[in-house]
Design a protein around this motif. Structure first.
Motif, PDB file in Angstrom:
ATOM      1  N   MET A 138       3.040  -9.885  -0.325  1.00 58.26           N
ATOM      2  CA  MET A 138       3.466 -10.296  -1.658  1.00 58.26           C
ATOM      3  C   MET A 138       3.910  -9.098  -2.487  1.00 58.26           C
ATOM      4  O   MET A 138       4.861  -9.183  -3.267  1.00 58.26           O
ATOM      5  N   LEU A 139       3.249  -7.951  -2.335  1.00 57.59           N
ATOM      6  CA  LEU A 139       3.712  -6.746  -3.020  1.00 57.59           C
ATOM      7  C   LEU A 139       5.114  -6.374  -2.541  1.00 57.59           C
ATOM      8  O   LEU A 139       5.974  -5.975  -3.333  1.00 57.59           O
ATOM      9  N   HIS A 140       5.336  -6.530  -1.247  1.00 60.02           N
ATOM     10  CA  HIS A 140       6.628  -6.195  -0.668  1.00 60.02           C
ATOM     11  C   HIS A 140       7.733  -7.089  -1.219  1.00 60.02           C
ATOM     12  O   HIS A 140       8.757  -6.608  -1.728  1.00 60.02           O
ATOM     13  N   PHE A 141       7.541  -8.405  -1.119  1.00 54.51           N
ATOM     14  CA  PHE A 141       8.603  -9.326  -1.491  1.00 54.51           C
ATOM     15  C   PHE A 141       8.757  -9.480  -3.000  1.00 54.51           C
ATOM     16  O   PHE A 141       9.806  -9.933  -3.465  1.00 54.51           O
ATOM     17  N   ALA A 142       7.747  -9.086  -3.772  1.00 55.17           N
ATOM     18  CA  ALA A 142       7.896  -9.087  -5.228  1.00 55.17           C
ATOM     19  C   ALA A 142       8.593  -7.819  -5.718  1.00 55.17           C
ATOM     20  O   ALA A 142       8.902  -7.705  -6.904  1.00 55.17           O
ATOM     21  N   GLY A 143       8.824  -6.871  -4.808  1.00 55.27           N
ATOM     22  CA  GLY A 143       9.466  -5.628  -5.204  1.00 55.27           C
ATOM     23  C   GLY A 143       8.532  -4.631  -5.853  1.00 55.27           C
ATOM     24  O   GLY A 143       8.980  -3.673  -6.476  1.00 55.27           O
ATOM     25  N   TRP A 144       7.227  -4.823  -5.695  1.00 56.56           N
ATOM     26  CA  TRP A 144       6.250  -3.930  -6.307  1.00 56.56           C
ATOM     27  C   TRP A 144       5.784  -2.831  -5.355  1.00 56.56           C
ATOM     28  O   TRP A 144       5.103  -1.896  -5.769  1.00 56.56           O
ATOM     29  N   GLU A 145       6.104  -2.942  -4.093  1.00 59.15           N
ATOM     30  CA  GLU A 145       5.588  -2.006  -3.099  1.00 59.15           C
ATOM     31  C   GLU A 145       6.124  -0.612  -3.344  1.00 59.15           C
ATOM     32  O   GLU A 145       7.308  -0.411  -3.656  1.00 59.15           O
ATOM     33  N   VAL A 146       5.251   0.377  -3.205  1.00 60.05           N
ATOM     34  CA  VAL A 146       5.608   1.786  -3.298  1.00 60.05           C
ATOM     35  C   VAL A 146       5.383   2.394  -1.919  1.00 60.05           C
ATOM     36  O   VAL A 146       4.387   2.089  -1.269  1.00 60.05           O
ATOM     37  N   PRO A 147       6.302   3.238  -1.416  1.00 56.58           N
ATOM     38  CA  PRO A 147       6.102   3.844  -0.094  1.00 56.58           C
ATOM     39  C   PRO A 147       4.732   4.497   0.034  1.00 56.58           C
ATOM     40  O   PRO A 147       4.262   5.174  -0.889  1.00 56.58           O
ATOM     41  N   TRP A 148       4.092   4.276   1.180  1.00 58.64           N
ATOM     42  CA  TRP A 148       2.751   4.834   1.399  1.00 58.64           C
ATOM     43  C   TRP A 148       2.631   5.327   2.831  1.00 58.64           C
ATOM     44  O   TRP A 148       3.417   4.968   3.700  1.00 58.64           O
ATOM     45  N   ASP A 149       1.646   6.144   3.077  1.00 57.12           N
ATOM     46  CA  ASP A 149       1.448   6.778   4.377  1.00 57.12           C
ATOM     47  C   ASP A 149       0.732   5.817   5.321  1.00 57.12           C
ATOM     48  O   ASP A 149      -0.484   5.639   5.246  1.00 57.12           O
ATOM     49  N   ARG A 150       1.490   5.201   6.218  1.00 61.24           N
ATOM     50  CA  ARG A 150       0.914   4.235   7.143  1.00 61.24           C
ATOM     51  C   ARG A 150       0.144   4.884   8.277  1.00 61.24           C
ATOM     52  O   ARG A 150      -0.495   4.187   9.083  1.00 61.24           O
TER      53      ARG A 150
END
Length: 293
Positions: free
Chosen positions: A271-283
Motif C-alpha cells: 500500500m505504501l508502494h501503490f499510494a506513492g508514499w514509498e521511499v527507497p530503502w536498503d533491502r
C-alpha cells in the motif's frame, strides 16, 4: 471476545511469510513478470502531506469492558469527505490487481473466509495506522503485530457481499474496543489467499473519522493496541528484510517498539508502494526470525 477459532486464525494468519505469500520483497505477476507498474514512484517526503485544520487525535488506552456487540448497520463503502492525504490510498484500492498484492490467489471454491481492518487515523505526528500486538504467552507468533481481524461469522452476512466489511469492523471491536460507528470504510482490496491455513483474507480499508479509545480487550490474547505513524513506516531507517531460517524473506518494519513482518508487513509495503508514499530503502539489511515464528 476472541473465540478459540479466532485464536487459531491468529496463530496461522502470518505464516504466509514461510509459504511465499504477500510478504516477499519481489512481487511477481501470475505469469512471472513484474507487477504492471510503470516505474517506482518518485521519492516523496517521509511525512505524508499534512492535513489542513486540526483533525481529531486517536486515544489509545484500555477501554472499559465492551457492552453488548454494536449493531453494524452502515457498511457502505465511500470516499466522500476523505482527507486529501488519504486519497492516494483510496485511488490505489480502486485500481490495484490481486496479483500485485500476492502471487497466491484464492481458489474458485473453498477456503475459510476472513477479513482484516487496515485503519488509517490522524494522530499527533500525522497519518497513522492501527495495529495490535499478540500476547507473548501465546503458543504461536507470540508478540507479533497484526491488523485487527478474523474469520467471518454467520451473522456477518454474505462473504460475496458486505460480509467481510462487517467482519472486519466486528473483529476490531472485539479485539480493541474500537467503536465501529467512528469508522468510514473507503475501500476493499482484492482477496488474498494464505495456503498454509486456507484463509481467504479480504483487507478492508477504513478512515478513523471519529476516534474512540482502544486497547487490549483480552490481554490473554492481545498484549497491546497501538498506532504507528505513516512517517515511521516510510522512513528507510525503520525498514528491513525479515529472513526466516526456511529461506523465505519479506519486507518488515521496526516501529512502535516491535518488528512488523509477515502478512501484515507485506500488505503495508504494497500500500505504501501503490499510494506513492514509498521511499527507497536498503533491502539488504536483514533481521533474522526465530524458526518457530
Amino acid at each position: 471476545m476472541t473465540s478459540a477459532r479466532e485464536q487459531q486464525y491468529g496463530e496461522t494468519y502470518d505464516q504466509d511469510v514461510r509459504e511465499g505469500g504477500p510478504a516477499p520483497v519481489t512481487h511477481h505477476m501470475s505469469d512471472g513478470t513484474e507487477p504492471a507498474v510503470a516505474a517506482e514512484p518518485p521519492p516523496v517526503s517521509v511525512t505524508p502531506p499534512a492535513v489542513s485544520g486540526t483533525p481529531p487525535t486517536a486515544s489509545v488506552a484500555p477501554p472499559a469492558p465492551p457492552a453488548p456487540p454494536p449493531r453494524i448497520t452502515n457498511v457502505s463503502v465511500t470516499t466522500d469527505g476523505l482527507p486529501e492525504w488519504l486519497l492516494p490510498v483510496a485511488e490505489a484500492a480502486r485500481s490495484i490487481e490481486p496479483e500485485q498484492l500476492s502471487r497466491f490467489l484464492p481458489p474458485k471454491s473453498g477456503g475459510r473466509q476472513s477479513a482484516v481492518l487496515m485503519l488509517f487515523g490522524h494522530g499527533d505526528r500525522g497519518p497513522e495506522l492501527l495495529l495490535m500486538e499478540r500476547a507473548g504467552t501465546l503458543r504461536a507468533h507470540a508478540g507479533q503485530p497484526s491488523f485487527p481481524g478474523g474469520a467471518l461469522d454467520p451473522e456477518d452476512g454474505d462473504p460475496e457481499g458486505d460480509g467481510p466489511v462487517r467482519a472486519a469492523l466486528r473483529e476490531a471491536w472485539e479485539e480493541t474496543g474500537l467503536d465501529p460507528s467512528g469508522v468510514q470504510v473507503f475501500g476493499v482490496l482484492p482477496r488474498l489467499y494464505i495456503p498454509v491455513s486456507r484463509f481467504v483474507v479480504t483487507p478492508v480499508l477504513g478512515w478513523w473519522r471519529a476516534p474512540s479509545a482502544v486497547g487490549a480487550v483480552d490481554q490473554a490474547e492481545t498484549a497491546r493496541v497501538f498506532t504507528v505513524p505513516v512517517a515511521d513506516l516510510t522512513n528507510p531507517e525503520h525498514r528491513v528484510t525479515a529472513w526466516h531460517p526456511s529461506g523465505h524473506s519479506g519486507p518488515a518494519f521496526l516501529v512502535g517498539g516491535a518488528l512488523v513482518w509477515g502478512f501484515t508487513a507485506g500488505l503495508i509495503d504494497r500500500m505504501l508502494h501503490f499510494a506513492g508514499w514509498e521511499v527507497p530503502w536498503d533491502r539488504t539489511k536483514q533481521v533474522p526470525l526465530d524458526r518457530r515464528s
